[in-house]
Design an enzyme around this catalytic site. Structure first.
Site, PDB file in Angstrom:
ATOM      1  N   GLU A  33      10.184   9.415  -6.404  1.00  0.00           N
ATOM      2  CA  GLU A  33       9.492   8.924  -5.214  1.00  0.00           C
ATOM      3  C   GLU A  33      10.407   7.985  -4.460  1.00  0.00           C
ATOM      4  OE1 GLU A  33       6.747   5.887  -3.133  1.00  0.00           O
ATOM      5  OE2 GLU A  33       8.420   5.560  -4.508  1.00  0.00           O
ATOM      6  N   ASP A  35      10.691   5.844  -0.283  1.00  0.00           N
ATOM      7  CA  ASP A  35       9.977   5.470   0.945  1.00  0.00           C
ATOM      8  C   ASP A  35      10.870   5.685   2.154  1.00  0.00           C
ATOM      9  OD1 ASP A  35       7.643   3.993  -0.426  1.00  0.00           O
ATOM     10  OD2 ASP A  35       9.420   3.068  -1.311  1.00  0.00           O
TER      11      ASP A  35
HETATM   12  O1  G3P Z   1       3.611   6.317  -3.671  1.00  0.00           O
HETATM   13  C1  G3P Z   1       3.107   5.436  -4.602  1.00  0.00           C
HETATM   14  C2  G3P Z   1       3.504   4.030  -4.309  1.00  0.00           C
HETATM   15  O2  G3P Z   1       4.878   3.999  -4.074  1.00  0.00           O
HETATM   16  C3  G3P Z   1       2.763   3.458  -3.146  1.00  0.00           C
HETATM   17  O3  G3P Z   1       2.937   2.099  -3.002  1.00  0.00           O
HETATM   18  O4  G3P Z   1       3.917   0.078  -2.002  1.00  0.00           O
HETATM   19  O5  G3P Z   1       5.064   1.146  -3.900  1.00  0.00           O
HETATM   20  O6  G3P Z   1       5.083   2.227  -1.662  1.00  0.00           O
HETATM   21  P1  G3P Z   1       4.323   1.371  -2.628  1.00  0.00           P
HETATM   22 CA    CA Z   2       6.230   4.141  -2.166  1.00  0.00          CA
END
Ligand code: G3P
Ligand code: CA
Length: 222
Positions: A33, A35
């Site tokens: 994962e 961002d």
């Molecule tokens: O995608 C799951 C998680 O990453 C969402 O929260 O704040 O870590 O981006 P965050």
């Molecule tokens: Ca995330």
């Protein structure tokens, strides 16, 4: 239950960097994962916060900086902030990918990039999940890429989740594990969606998620 490296392997290497993605691959995660958000010059860059201060030696908003400006920064251990493209190149088909976008107006850029990588065979579309808390932008993704898997993100499951998830033809519902229960997992499964839980870093929590039938956990310590 899938192990999803959160921001790569953020417990071991600077989050959302190529070093972190390579570490997650070495640790044989099922999925990585990260961002993404848009910077001022329009490229999709991989960073969690809207402000640079916590994870880099820069200051101010990501959205106010050009890519050239961002590439000068240190995101930890002399790593640059990666672009979406660089990140996908490094991960390729070595792990599945969960791209979480953090801003609006990114759908076109994201889909253009995914189309390019899938047409080149660098990525298989079946290995990609696009997720977000931003519903209206997810709806644009669904229009632009009808077959991509979509993960609908919530902190806590809203009562009306299925209305939204079915409109999106969602693949998974991604929830904060602190707000999960066996009953919630069962309700989501009954509607035909996977359940991915974030961010699970303790062994005891991981075991509880497994007992409840959660399909994948995001963890900083894959
Ligand atoms: O995608 C799951 C998680 O990453 C969402 O929260 O704040 O870590 O981006 P965050
Ligand atoms: Ca995330």
């Amino acid at each position: 239950m899938l192990t999803i490296g959160h921001r790569g392997a953020a417990g071991y290497e600077p989050e959302n960097t190529l070093l972190s993605f390579r570490k997650a691959i070495d640790l044989k995660v099922d999925m990585i994962e990260f961002d993404v958000q848009l910077c001022k010059s329009g490229e999709a860059v991989v960073i969690h916060d809207y402000i640079l201060n916590r994870t880099t030696n820069g200051h101010g908003f990501v959205a106010d900086k050009t890519l050239v400006e961002l590439l000068k920064l240190d995101a930890g251990k002399e790593q640059a902030i990666p672009t979406l493209q660089e990140s996908l190149e490094v991960i390729g088909n070595k792990a599945s990918v969960n791209i979480e976008f953090k801003c609006r107006s990114i759908a076109a850029e994201l889909c253009r990039t995914l189309n390019y990588f899938t047409e080149k065979g660098i990525l298989h579309l079946k290995n990609i999940v696009v997720s977000s808390f931003i519903l209206d932008e997810l709806l644009i993704i669904r229009e632009l890429l009808p077959s991509v898997k979509i993960g609908l993100l919530f902190e806590e499951l809203p009562e009306e989740f299925d209305a939204v998830a079915s409109q999106l033809q969602a693949f998974s519902i991604n929830l904060n594990f602190n707000f999960l229960s066996k009953d919630i997992v069962d309700r989501i499964h009954a509607k035909g969606y996977k359940v991915y839980a974030y961010t699970v870093n303790k062994q005891s929590d991981k075991e509880r998620m497994e007992t409840w039938g959660v399909d994948g956990i995001f963890t900083d310590f894959p």
